[in-house]
Design an enzyme around this catalytic site. Structure first.
Site, PDB file in Angstrom:
ATOM      1  N   CYS A 104       0.883  -1.163   0.000  1.00 55.89           N
ATOM      2  CA  CYS A 104       0.000   0.000   0.000  1.00 55.89           C
ATOM      3  C   CYS A 104       0.919   1.211   0.000  1.00 55.89           C
ATOM      4  CB  CYS A 104      -0.909   0.013   1.230  1.00 55.89           C
ATOM      5  SG  CYS A 104      -1.839   1.555   1.389  1.00 55.89           S
ATOM      6  N   CYS A 107      -0.573   4.413   2.253  1.00 55.85           N
ATOM      7  CA  CYS A 107      -0.636   4.316   3.720  1.00 55.85           C
ATOM      8  C   CYS A 107      -0.200   2.918   4.141  1.00 55.85           C
ATOM      9  CB  CYS A 107      -2.001   4.724   4.266  1.00 55.85           C
ATOM     10  SG  CYS A 107      -3.443   3.982   3.492  1.00 55.85           S
ATOM     11  N   SER A 108      -1.126   2.081   4.596  1.00 58.77           N
ATOM     12  CA  SER A 108      -0.704   0.762   5.080  1.00 58.77           C
ATOM     13  C   SER A 108      -1.841  -0.239   4.980  1.00 58.77           C
ATOM     14  CB  SER A 108      -0.227   0.871   6.524  1.00 58.77           C
ATOM     15  OG  SER A 108      -1.263   1.432   7.323  1.00 58.77           O
ATOM     16  N   CYS A 109      -2.710  -0.114   3.955  1.00 65.84           N
ATOM     17  CA  CYS A 109      -3.874  -0.992   3.837  1.00 65.84           C
ATOM     18  C   CYS A 109      -3.453  -2.461   3.811  1.00 65.84           C
ATOM     19  CB  CYS A 109      -4.659  -0.666   2.573  1.00 65.84           C
ATOM     20  SG  CYS A 109      -5.316   1.018   2.587  1.00 65.84           S
TER      21      CYS A 109
END
Lengths: 196, 105, 112
Positions: A104, A107-109
């Protein structure tokens, strides 16, 4: 990081904000602890490993999984509904020609409700910036050396879907039981930064 | 919105060549910078959701199709043999021009 | 504008570092921040996109210097102030809290 002064300072600030929100009726007594317990008891890489092994052992499950992962993981008692709302799961499978890896960049999905929290490296700028541009180089740093003719597909989880990779079943595992096979599958394998 | 209306209003389908917006908005967006102004191929319709750009600004947002769009690394970075598949809202996409549609990924 | 979070394809970041046997959280406060954010989104104080937006609007140098959950906490406090839940001074503890007993014993939250 543990126990250093910066960490102690922010712990105090977090505690202060929690107390303020409880006063203003935006947090219930004990709610934070309950949510933490639920979070830690929720997702786990074991869930992903169970799905992968079922896909290895059952070609029909494998095909259904790639076509509609949300419906298919319910067959093994799992779901993507553990978070704020059910998220779409997209499962991609490695094969002799193609290797998949997930990131991702914004962000950090990550499929937390299914697989638990993601590792810190997955959230790092180093991984997020580099794997879309030089996946072969990044995989090499993880110790994964793919044949030169293997196609690499990178998946950037930029919107609503979350992704999971089905690694290739290792050779020499014909006699393995289902639980032995589950033990082979790692979190990195489910993200695509390890062979399995 | 009713699913039947989504089906009628999806602008793209798998196989379509699309060009991403080159706009660099001031607000929150989910079109990564490295995928802007690039031609790719729609590989899947991945559901329908309000545009994140709207939700981040407190607007309810129009529900619209979200697509998996596959790009060739060479088109994104000038070199590389891999592909990158990014999930993009319909508002970020325009049909690729005719000459771009004939190109191969 | 392209924001500091939008790092895909950027050059210059170092090799990816793995932490062996990494725990889910490195300190209790990180878990509290995660739970706090989930509680506030569920209550509709703000939504997930507003939360991401608040992280992305961090000054770039602060963003890069902050740990993952430090960013989250910065975004939470930014949004609580923006939504009028509390003033920045109240959130920072500068005005002190009224005398309601602190419901969380400090020892429960000590870093491990």
């Amino acid at each position: 990081m543990s126990g250093d002064h910066g960490s102690a300072a922010i712990a105090g600030r977090v505690r202060h904000v929690e107390a303020l929100l409880e006063q203003r009726g935006l947090l219930d007594d004990g709610e934070i602890d309950r949510r933490i317990d639920e979070f830690l008891a929720g997702g786990s890489p074991i869930n992903g490993a169970r799905i992968v092994v079922r896909a290895w052992l059952d070609a029909g499950f494998h095909d259904r999984l790639l076509a509609d992962a949300n419906a298919t993981i319910r067959e093994v008692g799992l779901s993507m509904a553990g978070g704020l709302q059910e998220q779409r799961l997209k499962v991609v499978a490695n094969n002799e020609q193609e290797h998949n890896v997930v990131v991702c960049t914004l962000c950090s999905c990550y499929p937390i409700a299914l697989l638990g929290p993601s590792p810190s490296w997955y959230k790092s700028e180093a991984y997020r910036s580099r794997v879309v541009r030089d996946p072969r180089g990044v995989l090499h740093e993880f110790g994964l050396k793919l044949p030169a003719d293997t196609r690499i597909s990178v998946w950037d989880a930029s919107a609503e879907s979350r992704y999971m990779v089905v690694p290739r079943r290792p050779t020499g595992t014909d006699g393995f039981s289902e639980s032995e096979l589950v033990g082979l599958v790692t979190r990195k394998g489910l993200i695509g930064t390890a062979a399995v | 919105m009713h699913p039947a209306i989504w089906l009628m209003t999806d602008r793209f389908a798998p196989g379509d060549r699309v060009r991403t917006s080159s706009r660099d908005p001031e607000w929150h967006t989910r079109l990564p910078r490295y995928t802007r102004g690039v031609v790719g191929e729609v590989v899947e319709v991945a559901g329908h959701h309000p545009l994140a750009d709207d939700r981040a600004r407190g607007r309810s947002g129009r529900e619209q199709a979200v697509y998996h769009v596959r790009f060739a690394a060479a088109d994104l970075f000038g070199d590389g043999t891999h592909s990158v598949t990014v999930e993009l809202w319909e508002d970020y996409l325009e049909p690729a021009a005719d000459h771009e549609r004939e190109m191969t990924a | 504008m392209s924001r500091i979070n939008d790092v895909g394809g950027m050059v210059g970041f170092p090799a990816v570092l793995e932490e062996p046997d990494e725990p889910p959280f490195h300190a209790d406060w990180e878990a509290h921040v995660l739970a706090l954010n989930a509680a506030l989104i569920r209550r509709g104080v703000y939504n997930l996109d507003e939360f991401r937006d608040a992280i992305e609007r961090m000054p770039p140098a602060d963003y890069l210097a902050a740990s993952y959950y430090e960013r989250w906490f910065a975004a939470i406090t930014t949004l609580l102030a923006a939504k009028g839940v509390a003033t920045a001074a109240e959130l920072a503890g500068q005005e002190g809290l009224p005398t309601a007993a602190d419901p969380v014993a400090p020892s429960d939250l000590a870093d491990d």
